[in-house]
Design an enzyme around this catalytic site. Sequence first.
Site: not given
Ligand code: NI
Length: 174
Positions: A46, A51, A94-95, A136-137, A140
């Site tokens: 995701g 991000q 998370c990236l 989660h996304e 963000h």
């Molecule tokens: Ni994330």
Amino acid sequence: MAELPIIVAPDPRLARPAKPVAKVDDSIRKLMNDMLETMYLAPGIGLAAPQVGVLKRVIVVDCAKADDKPKPYKMANPEILWQSEDMMVQSEGCLSLPEHYADVERPAEVRVRYVDEQNEIRELHAKGLLATCIQHEIDHLEGVLFVDHISTLKRGIILRKLAKTKRLNASAPV
Ligand code: NI
């Protein structure tokens, strides 16, 4: 398509709320495709536009198992219409917080409304990993990271480690 640089925490840009998309046009479709490529290359399941430094309400997810066919979702203005009372704990990463994981509890199922890449309104009932990933996304888009759901102590440890890695990388010869 193009790979986009991913912002790593701690960074104030990850804490800002994103703005709604007025219409999914060619520029938003390009953003969605670039985000998807960036996510696959990372690799991740995701990615949210903040991000990659874009404060727009756009997310991409693909929770298909490694051996299965890809099942990407590209969503603009995703909105949770309903969430189950049943909760589920998943180990999340998370990236933007590379190599850090923590157990996070969230509703096990959600119903999401979003605008797809053809600018059509759609609804999706998600459960399991997909439900976790979408929540989660969407977080963000509000400037919320998974570490905001865990204890202050654990969050502090992870963010300090990430800050230290950033300092080391900044001073390392290239
Ligand atoms: Ni994330």
